[in-house]
Design a protein around this motif. Structure first.
Motif, short mmCIF file in Angstrom:
data_model
loop_
_atom_site.label_atom_id
_atom_site.label_comp_id
_atom_site.label_asym_id
_atom_site.label_seq_id
_atom_site.Cartn_x
_atom_site.Cartn_y
_atom_site.Cartn_z
N VAL C 92 0.84 -1.20 0.00
CA VAL C 92 0.00 0.00 0.00
C VAL C 92 0.87 1.25 0.00
CG1 VAL C 92 -1.73 1.28 1.28
CG2 VAL C 92 -1.86 -1.21 1.18
N LEU C 99 2.01 6.98 -6.52
CA LEU C 99 1.15 8.15 -6.74
C LEU C 99 1.97 9.43 -6.63
CD1 LEU C 99 -2.25 7.54 -4.91
CD2 LEU C 99 -1.85 7.93 -7.34
N LEU C 100 2.87 9.46 -5.63
CA LEU C 100 3.64 10.68 -5.40
C LEU C 100 4.62 10.96 -6.55
CD1 LEU C 100 4.35 10.34 -1.58
CD2 LEU C 100 2.66 11.78 -2.73
N GLY C 197 -2.19 -4.52 -2.91
CA GLY C 197 -2.08 -3.26 -2.17
C GLY C 197 -1.64 -2.08 -3.03
N ILE C 200 -4.42 -1.32 -5.88
CA ILE C 200 -5.66 -0.61 -5.53
C ILE C 200 -5.34 0.82 -5.10
CG2 ILE C 200 -5.81 -1.23 -3.08
CD1 ILE C 200 -8.85 -1.71 -3.64
N THR C 201 -4.13 1.04 -4.57
CA THR C 201 -3.77 2.38 -4.13
C THR C 201 -3.40 3.27 -5.32
OG1 THR C 201 -2.92 1.38 -2.12
CG2 THR C 201 -2.35 3.68 -2.52
N GLY C 204 -6.37 2.29 -8.36
CA GLY C 204 -7.78 2.33 -7.99
C GLY C 204 -8.49 1.06 -8.37
N TYR C 218 -11.03 -8.72 -2.79
CA TYR C 218 -11.11 -7.86 -1.61
C TYR C 218 -12.51 -7.23 -1.49
CZ TYR C 218 -10.33 -3.93 1.50
OH TYR C 218 -10.42 -3.04 2.54
#
Lengths: 356, 262, 253
Positions: C92, C99-100, C197, C200-201, C204, C218
């Motif tokens: 995650v 993302l960052l 993890g 999905i983070t 999405g 999940y």
């Protein structure tokens, strides 16, 4: 060496921290030079330097008019751009490629298209008598066949310099005999220069035109097989050619050895000399012999070994010496380690030559 | 989640591992309270959206009743319902959705009927300052904005669907997030322009996001039921806790967090 | 003998959870659940993204493994440690980190958005990236081990035959370490297939685009335990069949 000058002109200096190789080396077109020396003498270092797998620390390396390595002028040609072929000790045939593709690998890399490269590889395998084995993988080849494939692979790039690293060491004694003879043919036919690295004097004597012997990174003796076998200049070379060798100071026919022992020879010299004689020239007696003028001294047997049809007896005493006797004589004398005997050598069977 | 503990021998240990919950066993201090006395240890399983408010309520309850120790475990309501039905020992269950509560009641694990103690309203979460000037659900399709919703399987996703249907808005989200916090995080990270989340979540993240209320949210109000569990070892204290949550004191904490009265 | 008991316990420990899944599987409704379009869509997406992620890992990971195994450079130990970071990083967190960097406001992502109008999050590409990020260490470790075990003298032999670094690598080194590369790719693919993890983070969840099997499992778990079990069994069966067949064929063992 031909009038055109040497194909390989090199002075190989490699400093590996604690070990220094300093080897001047020239080889003419078509000439085969054997580089001999004990383990650790620097043979492999020299071969790797020539192949470009190791850079020179100093000196120079010129092959077929091209300067390949010259640290002083910051010249350096990587291995893949050197006009060389190498037969490695364990051949290092690519295990995933057939014999044909192993041999075609070099020509392909040097600009031939796939078809031409395979054609040339097939030619070379034919010359080696391996046409029917072309499709086989290395692990399906016998030792002698693998050796010939390795030779074909190295020669298929038509190298200006062919390097052979102990090419027969991986073979059993029988195969070695046959393969050595074939190798001799192919080396004779090779128009480029050839350097044969070996510790086997027989390989060197059969295959090479000229011998260069190194110890501890330095040349101790160089020349044709005839001169070196006749006049060894170090213990290593003497053992290599099977002679007893001593150094001393001559005055006329009398030579005083370094440790004070005196020998009489058939040759006349003044000054520093080597004196050499074969083990077969040494006769052993149970007591002190008399009669004709000869060198005699008391000695003790330290070892007995088979040597061909004879026995080789190692002796200690005023000088260390090896003697060859027939089994019959050995039985008669009851030769065994620890037993005292008298050794005798006729002056006429010794040879002395200047050490300088 | 420091200080949060869960008794050992959870039958749903594997479920916990799958869901990535934290939770450690410790039943050494567990001692049954004498009948009728408000005392001893109380294990409360509460929906994740109740983390801040129930932590506060638990402390207040301990202060009001010396001798009581409240052990709180927060997780998704469905995961908690699964744990209860698989035999996890607990005294009180506070759910963020009636559906998950219904699963527990249907399995016969409730002690009496659940009561609704709070309601949570859906709002549009937008980056702070509302750069796209969103005023309602219709803006979300008109602006071609990237929108995150919760997946339909979790409560905030189900109510979002109801709200969008009520508004007659056909919205294609870029992602259906696993829970409301994940949807909000996408707004905070700037990966989406808006998300439909609870008012309490926006309140908790007020420094990063603004919450835009919209009329259709009347159709998108989520009810929070609470119940004492059948297998509680400490029924008087459990009942007292539920009463405390519904008291003025408890309600005050919930309202401050953005919840509405039932 | 002293090893047999713990070995048996180890096997039991690994197999029992699977038995648990099988015991709880709703066998009667299995056929119709298996053929649900949503299930097949998620399965297809999972297989595609895991395969693409493995290809990406091969393209980038094999050269990196070569660098670590063959080239001496300062800081090599640090680089080797960095390569294994995704192994210990909670996936995650890996997703947040992605993302960052690749997000709309990320270090690289903002430039991609401004220059090409490309945004990665919530796309299938993002799934592939997330899976590759988490799975790449498995490939690198396997290939580096194989390269270290390989005999470098073959590479020297290739050089004496006129092969440069690249040709030597592709024509000699890679074929020599092919079993190691295959084993690494198989491990990498399996890890990518199970990735949840980071996916999905970073990517999405949207059916058909970013909803892989683990994500579907999940979410199914939220409402329908049986559906989750069915999805898990499908994932399990497909991966076991593929891994078993590939292992035998590629590694030749």
């Amino acid at each position: 060496m031909t009038a055109a000058g040497p194909l390989l002109d090199a002075h190989l200096v490699v400093d590996r921290g604690g070990f220094l190789l300093d080897l001047p080396l020239t080889i003419g077109p078509g000439e085969v030079v054997a580089l001999l020396g004990p383990n650790g003498a620097g043979k492999t270092t020299a071969l790797r330097a020539l192949a470009g797998l190791l850079p020179l620390s100093a000196g120079h390396l010129t092959l077929a008019g091209r300067e390949l390595d010259h640290p002083g002028r910051r010249t350096w040609t990587p291995t893949e751009h050197r006009p060389i072929g190498v037969v490695f000790q364990e051949y290092l045939l690519f295990p995933h490629l057939s014999a044909l593709d192993n041999v075609a690998f070099g020509p392909r890399r040097r600009g031939l298209d796939r078809q031409q490269a395979r054609q040339r590889a097939a030619d070379w395998l034919g010359r080696m008598g391996l046409t029917e084995h072309a499709r086989r993988k290395p692990r399906q080849l016998s030792g002698g066949q693998a050796q010939r494939v390795a030779l074909a692979r190295a020669l298929a790039v038509e190298p200006a310099l062919l390097l052979l690293d102990e090419p027969l060491a991986a073979l059993d004694a029988r195969t070695r005999l046959d393969t050595r003879a074939q190798l001799h043919q192919h080396l004779t036919a090779h128009p480029g220069a050839t350097l044969l690295v070996t510790h086997d004097p027989l390989d060197a004597l059969v295959l090479a035109d000229r011998l260069v012997i190194i110890e501890d990174g330095l040349v101790v003796q160089a020349g044709t097989a005839a001169t070196i076998t006749a006049q060894p200049r170090t213990d290593y070379v003497a053992r290599l050619v099977g002679l007893n060798l001593y150094r001393g100071r001559a005055s006329g026919q009398r030579i005083r050895l370094t440790d004070g022992f005196g020998l009489t020879t058939g040759d006349r010299h003044d000054g520093e000399v080597f004196v050499a004689f074969p083990p077969s020239a040494v006769a052993l007696h149970p007591g002190q012999p008399d009669g004709s003028p000869r060198n005699t001294w008391p000695a003790t047997i330290t070892g007995v070994q088979r040597h061909g049809d004879n026995l080789r007896i190692q002796l200690t005493g005023p000088i260390e010496v090896a003697a060859d006797v027939t089994p019959a004589a050995a039985a008669q004398l009851r030769l065994a380690p620890g037993q005292p005997v008298w050794a005798a050598v006729k002056a006429a069977e010794t040879r002395a030559y200047p050490a300088a | 989640m420091s200080g949060v503990r869960l008794r050992t021998a959870l039958a749903a240990v594997t479920a916990l591992a799958v869901l990535g919950l934290s939770g450690c066993g410790d039943d050494s201090t567990g001692r049954p309270a004498a009948a009728g006395r408000i005392d001893g240890q109380l294990t409360v399983l509460a929906a994740a959206s109740l983390t801040e408010s129930f932590t506060r309520i638990g402390q207040d309850f301990e202060t009001a009743h010396p001798g009581v120790r409240v052990i709180l475990t927060f997780a998704g309501s469905s995961a908690l319902a699964n744990q209860i039905n698989e035999g996890a020992p607990a005294d009180v269950f506070a759910s963020a959705a009636p559906a998950n509560m219904a699963a527990v009641i249907e399995a016969g694990n409730g002690d009496g009927d659940p009561v609704t103690f709070a309601r949570n309203q859906l709002v549009i979460a937008v980056p702070e300052g509302n750069p796209d000037a969103v005023t309602g659900l219709h803006d979300l399709t008109r602006l071609g904005a990237k929108v995150a919703l919760c997946a339909e399987q979790v409560p905030c996703g189900a109510v979002a669907c109801r709200a969008l249907d009520a508004a007659g808005v056909a919205l294609t989200p870029v992602t259906l997030e696993r829970d409301v916090k994940a949807a909000l995080a996408k707004v905070r990270l700037g990966e989406v322009d808006a998300a439909l989340v609870y008012r309490t979540d926006v309140r908790a993240a007020a420094e990063d996001v603004d919450g835009i209320e919209f009329p259709e949210s009347a159709e998108a109000i989520n009810e929070y039921p609470i119940v004492v569990l059948k297998d509680t070892a400490n029924r008087p204290t459990a009942r007292a806790f539920v009463e405390y949550v519904r008291s003025d004191a408890g309600r005050g904490v919930l309202t401050a967090a953005g919840f509405q009265a039932p | 003998m002293a090893l047999l008991l713990p070995a048996a316990l180890g096997l039991l420990f690994l197999v029992l959870p699977l038995v648990g899944l099988l015991a709880r599987a709703p066998w009667s409704t299995l056929p119709q659940r298996l053929t649900e379009p949503a299930v097949l869509t998620a399965l297809r997406l999972s297989m595609q993204t895991a395969t693409l992620a493995t290809l990406l890992c091969l393209a980038l990971g094999v050269p990196l493994a070569w660098l670590l195994a063959r080239v001496r450079f300062p800081g090599r130990r640090v680089v080797r440690a960095l390569v294994t970071v995704p192994l210990v990083l909670p996936p995650v967190v890996g997703g947040v980190a992605l993302l960052l960097v690749f997000g709309r406001r990320g270090l690289v992502g903002s430039w991609l958005d401004a220059t090409f109008g490309i945004t990665l999050p919530f796309t299938t590409t993002a799934v592939v990236l997330a899976e590759a990020f988490v799975a790449m260490p498995f490939l690198i470790i396997a290939v580096e081990g194989a390269l270290r075990g390989a005999d470098t003298r073959y590479e020297e032999a290739a050089a004496t035959l006129g092969a440069g670094r690249w040709t030597t690598f592709t024509h000699v080194t890679l074929p020599l370490v092919a079993p190691g590369v295959a084993a690494g790719a198989v491990l990498c693919w399996a890890r990518a297939l199970g990735e949840f993890g980071a996916t999905i983070t970073f990517a999405g969840n949207y059916p058909g685009r970013t909803q892989t099997m683990p994500v579907a499992v999940y979410l199914a778990l939220e409402t329908d335990l049986e559906a989750a079990i069915v999805l898990s069994l499908i994932l399990l069966t497909v991966s076991v069949v593929i891994l078993a067949s590939l292992r035998d064929r590629w590694t030749g063992r």
